[in-house]
Structures are given as structure tokens and as C-alpha cells.
Design a protein around this motif. Structure first.
Motif, PDB file in Angstrom:
ATOM      1  N   PRO A  10      16.805   2.634  14.734  1.00 19.34           N
ATOM      2  CA  PRO A  10      17.224   2.339  16.807  1.00 19.34           C
ATOM      3  C   PRO A  10      15.671   2.122  17.489  1.00 19.34           C
ATOM      4  CG  PRO A  10      16.223   4.786  16.204  1.00 19.34           C
ATOM      5  CD  PRO A  10      16.782   3.974  14.739  1.00 19.34           C
ATOM      6  N   ARG A  11      16.340   1.168  18.188  1.00 16.99           N
ATOM      7  CA  ARG A  11      15.096   0.215  19.437  1.00 16.99           C
ATOM      8  C   ARG A  11      14.901   0.573  20.496  1.00 16.99           C
ATOM      9  NH1 ARG A  11      13.247  -4.832  18.076  1.00 16.99           N
ATOM     10  NH2 ARG A  11      13.284  -4.468  14.967  1.00 16.99           N
ATOM     11  N   PHE A  16      13.617   9.921   8.411  1.00 12.65           N
ATOM     12  CA  PHE A  16      13.407   9.364   9.713  1.00 12.65           C
ATOM     13  C   PHE A  16      12.599   8.036   9.942  1.00 12.65           C
ATOM     14  CE2 PHE A  16      10.537  13.002   7.837  1.00 12.65           C
ATOM     15  CZ  PHE A  16       9.373  12.543   7.577  1.00 12.65           C
ATOM     16  N   TYR A  17      12.269   7.246   9.689  1.00  9.77           N
ATOM     17  CA  TYR A  17      11.436   6.071   9.634  1.00  9.77           C
ATOM     18  C   TYR A  17      10.104   6.536  10.052  1.00  9.77           C
ATOM     19  CZ  TYR A  17      16.136   3.762  10.451  1.00  9.77           C
ATOM     20  OH  TYR A  17      17.236   3.145   9.864  1.00  9.77           O
ATOM     21  N   VAL A  18       9.160   5.758   9.807  1.00  6.06           N
ATOM     22  CA  VAL A  18       7.678   6.243  10.282  1.00  6.06           C
ATOM     23  C   VAL A  18       7.122   4.497  10.263  1.00  6.06           C
ATOM     24  CG1 VAL A  18       5.813   6.740   9.014  1.00  6.06           C
ATOM     25  CG2 VAL A  18       7.510   7.486   7.857  1.00  6.06           C
ATOM     26  N   LEU A  19       7.152   4.772  11.824  1.00 12.10           N
ATOM     27  CA  LEU A  19       6.785   3.719  12.784  1.00 12.10           C
ATOM     28  C   LEU A  19       5.023   3.323  12.257  1.00 12.10           C
ATOM     29  CD1 LEU A  19       8.370   4.288  15.661  1.00 12.10           C
ATOM     30  CD2 LEU A  19       9.300   3.580  14.059  1.00 12.10           C
ATOM     31  N   ALA A  20       4.829   3.796  12.726  1.00 14.19           N
ATOM     32  CA  ALA A  20       2.753   4.084  12.321  1.00 14.19           C
ATOM     33  C   ALA A  20       2.307   5.396  11.955  1.00 14.19           C
ATOM     34  CB  ALA A  20       2.535   3.381  13.440  1.00 14.19           C
ATOM     35  N   ASN A  34       6.217  -0.495  13.629  1.00 13.79           N
ATOM     36  CA  ASN A  34       6.613  -1.231  12.509  1.00 13.79           C
ATOM     37  C   ASN A  34       8.511  -1.521  12.454  1.00 13.79           C
ATOM     38  OD1 ASN A  34       8.191  -2.520  10.839  1.00 13.79           O
ATOM     39  ND2 ASN A  34       7.265  -1.950   8.276  1.00 13.79           N
ATOM     40  N   LEU A  35       9.199  -1.427  13.227  1.00 12.21           N
ATOM     41  CA  LEU A  35      10.209  -1.837  14.094  1.00 12.21           C
ATOM     42  C   LEU A  35      11.374  -2.608  12.534  1.00 12.21           C
ATOM     43  CD1 LEU A  35      10.194  -1.863  17.416  1.00 12.21           C
ATOM     44  CD2 LEU A  35      10.144   0.685  16.150  1.00 12.21           C
ATOM     45  N   VAL A  36      10.557  -3.370  11.884  1.00 14.68           N
ATOM     46  CA  VAL A  36      12.024  -3.970  10.951  1.00 14.68           C
ATOM     47  C   VAL A  36      12.134  -3.703  10.402  1.00 14.68           C
ATOM     48  CG1 VAL A  36      11.761  -6.662   9.810  1.00 14.68           C
ATOM     49  CG2 VAL A  36      10.255  -5.835  12.517  1.00 14.68           C
ATOM     50  N   ASN A  37      10.988  -3.134   9.260  1.00 11.54           N
ATOM     51  CA  ASN A  37      11.393  -2.725   7.683  1.00 11.54           C
ATOM     52  C   ASN A  37      10.801  -2.112   7.488  1.00 11.54           C
ATOM     53  OD1 ASN A  37       8.574  -4.082   7.681  1.00 11.54           O
ATOM     54  ND2 ASN A  37       9.623  -5.239   5.334  1.00 11.54           N
ATOM     55  N   PRO A  38      10.557  -0.055   8.490  1.00 10.45           N
ATOM     56  CA  PRO A  38       9.432   0.813   8.136  1.00 10.45           C
ATOM     57  C   PRO A  38      10.393   1.739   6.909  1.00 10.45           C
ATOM     58  CG  PRO A  38      11.379   1.169  10.261  1.00 10.45           C
ATOM     59  CD  PRO A  38      11.023   0.021   9.273  1.00 10.45           C
TER      60      PRO A  38
END
Length: 568
Positions: free
Chosen positions: A350-351, A478-482, A498-502
Motif C-alpha cells: 500500500p502507498r 508486513f512489507y520490509v521497506l528498508a 522499496n515499494l515495488v517488490n519488498p
């Protein structure tokens, strides 16, 4: 027109029938009771499921319903957590003690029932009370629906590799003694591979796990770190792995000769048997924080043997394992994994962000009780906290029951989005600042609106000691963004999100003396525990709880508890 509508209706019926036909009801019975086994030159009684260590491997397909009847014939209270399962509309089956249920007391039983929804890969189950998961755990393997394929070449064989930790002594006695001293349990006596310590340990030559392979074939190793208090390096001599999934989320293929895995995490790798016919050690040992950490760790090594068809097990080749404090190798592994965007069960990150949280994670101290002798720094007890709230589980009623039945006095909805004091979080010179070291004990929770997007900066601190904390969130991936080292800097570090393929995970190992940024969509109503998966840190208070409010429809609301929910 009528004919077209009839054909459409028939097609929908066929589609629905095929969907339900592909799902099954998978049923198991778990008997939790004492088991006497021989390890490290002695006979020892442990608590185990169905007389085995590890416990039974559960195999299901995406879309199946899993029913597990748990009968507690042990002398201890027990609960079972299905680590990584979303528990959509089945939160009463999640399992953390006093969070979603009261324990199953000796002589009692409870049935866990839930559907496997939008998940494929390797997860696991374990006891979620005190240190019982040292011997009460097993693999939970989710294959794609019938007729669906893996997003990688089909392996010739699938093999669970459960990495564990062993103590000489009753594990509950170990836990209790650690509580008395105030510094946690003593370090373990061995690591294990599928319950076996391996031939580096005394009396263990015949307790070495062996994996037989055929040259030219490919094996899917489903690696689970079931150890209580140690991240682990894992290698097989002269072989490389291709990582294809972590925490039941598919990844872009990542080639490596070493796997780094924190407690609670799973890693799926393809192993190609492409070396000369022979025997090769697989080995695992701890990845630990460097000095000045005050927490001791088990510095032994567990070994198994990969044996090619036609070879003997004489003089296997030993891999060169990284040094215990090889943080560059660990960080390279953890940070280079990316999610398989567009693959099975992939959901884009999600953005929009609705709730931003900056959460400090670290150790602290607690006042030593009067007439007690505590062995922590300054003769105090060790403690831990998130945003200076040291979590204390309720004792009279679970948080989920209190929330569902609107019972007051069990928890406080006051977990903050920011720490109360800003400081130089990872500067070791502040590690003895007494004004920061004594977090209050509290049962505080964070309330979240249904369908809100939450972004959390998880910031390690250097208070008392610098460590890497494996943080696990129940009910969600959850998404690991950085991730990185030092103090998080939003203006600098957000540029690297990384919002494309985290990678998607349920457990993140925050870098030693560093930070990680995660994001998740709170679309699963319920009471969801978040905690460090080092078992030693959980009773110290390194945890919090999210309460995600109901959504607008019956399908997005909490169901009532089952009739056999254990009584408090």
C-alpha cells in the motif's frame, strides 16, 4: 437473454463447486505429554506432542480448513500458536497465552480450527507459554491448491529442516530459575537439526540427522528456526542455495552459500545435488551481537550430514561457517531478499499511510524486589520495552476476551506512536543513563481503525546492550521497506524505501544497533500480539498488542468465541 443468464449461472455453480472441491478439511489430534528421550549422554523428560521431537509435520493446501484437537496431558499449562497464519475470522485459534486465550490446563483440551487463506509456503506451530516451545513445535507446510504450481522449478523432494535448541534439564525449571535471578535462563547446551544435536556433541554420533540425496536432483529445504534465543547461520559444505521464499512469501530467486535465520523465521531454499558423490556436513551455529552485549549465547555447532547415493558417511566435508559476530554477512542476506512481485499470493505494498509509528525496541532494568538477590546490572533485574512501555500480560482474562465482551480493567489503550523521550538511540554512551533504564510495567495496547495502513519504524536502542531483536507480528505479513544501522533518519532513509517488490515477512530481525521500517494494512479485525521472538525477552516485556477494530460488514467483524475456549 434467458439462455445466456442460465449458462452464466451454470458456469458460476461449476466454478464454485471446483473451488470447494479443491479445499479439504485436514484434521489432527495433538497429545501434549511427557516424553523421556536420550540426549547428550543422559535420559531426560521433556514435554512433547505425540511422542516426537520435533512434533508432527502438518501438511495442507491453500484454502484447506485445519482442525487440531489439543489434549493437554502434561503437568504444565499450554497453548499452541500457528506461527504466521493470518487467522482471518478465526482469531480465537491464534494461541498466545493471555492475549487471545487463557491456557489449556493439565487434563483439559481445546480444538483449534481455522482456514488457510491466501498463504503458501513454510510456517510452523509452537507452544506460546513460557519456554515450552523448546520442545513443543513442528512444521506447518502449505502447498498451492491442487492444479496450481510453485513459481519455481518443481523440486524432486521437499525436506523440513527444523533448527532447535536443547537444554539439559527440565525447561520449566530453567525458565523459573532465570526468573529468580532476574537475568533470564542459562544458555542452552546444544543446537539441533530435526531434534538431533549431531556428532560435535558428546554421545551424539548416532544422533546426527542425515539427508540422503541423488546426484543431479533438486531438493526444497524448508528451514525453520525454532531455537528460543539465537539467530543462526546455516550452511552445507560446497553447496549453494537458491532462496525462493521467506515466512511463506515467495521471493525473487536469491543465490547464496549461507542462510541467516532468526527465531520464528522460515526460509525455503532449493538445493541442487551437483557436487561429486560424497558426504557433506550441514551445520548451524549462532549469529550473536558483538561486545559489549551482556547476554551470553550458546557458541556450539550442530551438524547433520548430506549423503549422496553411493557414498559413505566417513569424513564428511565441513563448511566454513561465518564468525559468530559476522554482521556484514547477516545484513547482506537479510537486506538482499526481495518479494516476487506478481507471484502467487502477491499483494502490492500500500502507498497511502494512515498511521505512522516510531517505536524504540530494547532492554532496560526493573527494580529488584525487597529481600531478593538479582544478578542484573547494578544488582537489578533485566527488563525490556517498546516505546518505554514494558508489556505485562494480564492474569485474570485474555485481552481478546476483555475486548470482545467489553470488560474493563484488563488493558489500557494507550500505547504511544512515539517514545516519550528522544535521545541518541544507538549511542552506547547512553547505555547506563538511569533516567532511561526503568520502563514502567503496563498492559498497553494500540487501537487501529479497520483498513488503515500502518507504517512502523522499529528502532533498536543501545540501552543495557546492543542486540538484534527478531520482532514477530501475529495475524499479518508486513512489507520490509528498508533497514539499516544507527539511528533512523526519515529525510535520508525514506528515499531508499522499496515499494515495488519488498520482502514480506511476519518476523523481522532488526539489524544490530539499527532499524527497520515495515508497513501493513490492518484489514484483519482482532487482537494481535507483536513481540520479540527471543523467548528470554518476552517475559521481560518486549512486546505490545494491536487491537484492529471491526469493519463495516459481517465478514469483517470478530466472531464469537468457540464453546470450548479454555476458561480463565
Amino acid at each position: 437473454m434467458a439462455r445466456s443468464m442460465l449458462l452464466l449461472a451454470c458456469a458460476l455453480v461449476v466454478l464454485a463447486s471446483s473451488t470447494f472441491a479443491s479445499a479439504a478439511v485436514v484434521e489432527h489430534s495433538f497429545q501434549v505429554k511427557n516424553l523421556t528421550i536420550g540426549r547428550l549422554c543422559r535420559q531426560q523428560t521433556i514435554t512433547a506432542v505425540n511422542g516426537s521431537l520435533p512434533g508432527p509435520t502438518i501438511r495442507v493446501r491453500e484454502g484447506d480448513t485445519l482442525i487440531v484437537h489439543v489434549s493437554n496431558e502434561s503437568p504444565y499449562n499450554v497453548t499452541i500458536h500457528w506461527h504466521g497464519i493470518f487467522q482471518i475470522r478465526s482469531i480465537w485459534a491464534d494461541g498466545p497465552n493471555m492475549i487471545t486465550q487463557c491456557p489449556i490446563r493439565p487434563g483439559n483440551s481445546y480444538t483449534y480450527k481455522f482456514r488457510i487463506i491466501n498463504q503458501e509456503g513454510t510456517l510452523w506451530w509452537h507452544a506460546h507459554i513460557s519456554m515450552l516451545r523448546a520442545t513443543v513445535h513442528g512444521a506447518l507446510i502449505i502447498r498451492p491448491k491442487s492444479g496450481h504450481k510453485y513459481p519455481f522449478p518443481k523440486p524432486d523432494k521437499e525436506v523440513p529442516i527444523v533448527l532447535g535448541e536443547w537444554w539439559n534439564g527440565d525447561i520449566m525449571d530453567v525458565a523459573n530459575r532465570g526468573e529468580i535471578t532476574g537475568v533470564g535462563p542459562r544458555i542452552s547446551d546444544a543446537f539441533t537439526i530435526n531434534g538431533r544435536p549431531g556428532d560435535f556433541y558428546p554421545c551424539s554420533e548416532n544422533q546426527t540427522y542425515k539427508l540422503k540425496v541423488e546426484k543431479g536432483k533438486t531438493y526444497l529445504l524448508r528451514i525453520i528456526n525454532a531455537a528460543l534465543n539465537n539467530q543462526l547461520f546455516f550452511k552445507i559444505a560446497n553447496h549453494k542455495f537458491t532462496v525462493v521464499a521467506v515466512d511463506a512469501g515467495y521471493t525473487d530467486p536469491y543465490v547464496t552459500d549461507v542462510v541467516v535465520i532468526a527465531p520464528g523465521q522460515t526460509t525455503d531454499v532449493l538445493l541442487k545435488a551437483d557436487q561429486p558423490v560424497g558426504s557433506y556436513y550441514m551445520a548451524a551455529r549462532a549469529y550473536a551481537a558483538p561486545p559489549p552485549t551482556i547476554v551470553a549465547f550458546d557458541n556450539t555447532t550442530t551438524r547433520g550430514i548430506v549423503v549422496y547415493d553411493g557414498a559413505s558417511t566417513v569424513n564428511p566435508i565441513m563448511p566454513a561457517l561465518p564468525a559468530y559476530n559476522d554482521t556484514p554477512t547477516a545484513y547482506t542476506f537479510y537486506s538482499n531478499i526481495t518479494g516476487l512481485s506478481g507471484g502467487p499470493q502477491w499483494v502490492p505494498c500500500p502507498r497511502r499511510v494512515d498511521e505512522r509509528m516510531f517505536v524504540t525496541v530494547g532492554l532496560g532494568l526493573e527494580q529488584c524486589p525487597a529481600n531478593a538477590t538479582c544478578q542484573g546490572p547494578g544488582s537489578q533485574r533485566l527488563s525490556a520495552s517498546m516505546n518505554n512501555h514494558s508489556f505485562q500480560a494480564p492474569t485474570s482474562l485474555s485481552i481478546l476476551q476483555a475486548y470482545f465482551f467489553n470488560v474493563g480493567g484488563v488493558y489500557e489503550p494507550n500505547f504511544p506512536n512515539q517514545p516519550p523521550v528522544k535521545f541518541d538511540y544507538t549511542n552506547t554512551n547512553v547505555s547506563n543513563d538511569m533516567s532511561l533504564l526503568f520502563p514502567p510495567k503496563t498492559t498497553s495496547v494500540k487501537m487501529l481503525k479497520f483498513n488503515s495502513t500502518v507504517e512502523m519504524v522499529l528502532q533498536n536502542t543501545a540501552l543495557v546492550a546492543v542486540e538484534s531483536h527478531p520482532m514477530h507480528l501475529h495475524g499479518y505479513d508486513f512489507y520490509v521497506l528498508a533497514q539499516g544501522f544507527g539511528n533512523y533518519n526519515a529525510s535520508r532513509d525514506s528515499k531508499n524505501f522499496n515499494l515495488v517488490n519488498p520482502q514480506r515477512r511476519n518476523t523481522i530481525a532488526i539489524p544490530i544497533g539499527g532499524w527497520a521500517v515495515i508497513r501493513f494494512l490492518a484489514n484483519n479485525p482482532g487482537v494481535w500480539f507483536m513481540h520479540c521472538h527471543f523467548d528470554v525477552h518476552l517475559p521481560w516485556g518486549l512486546a505490545t498488542t494491536f487491537i484492529v477494530e471491526n469493519g463495516p460488514t459481517p465478514s469483517t467483524m470478530l466472531p464469537p468465541p468457540p464453546a470450548d475456549l479454555p476458561r480463565c
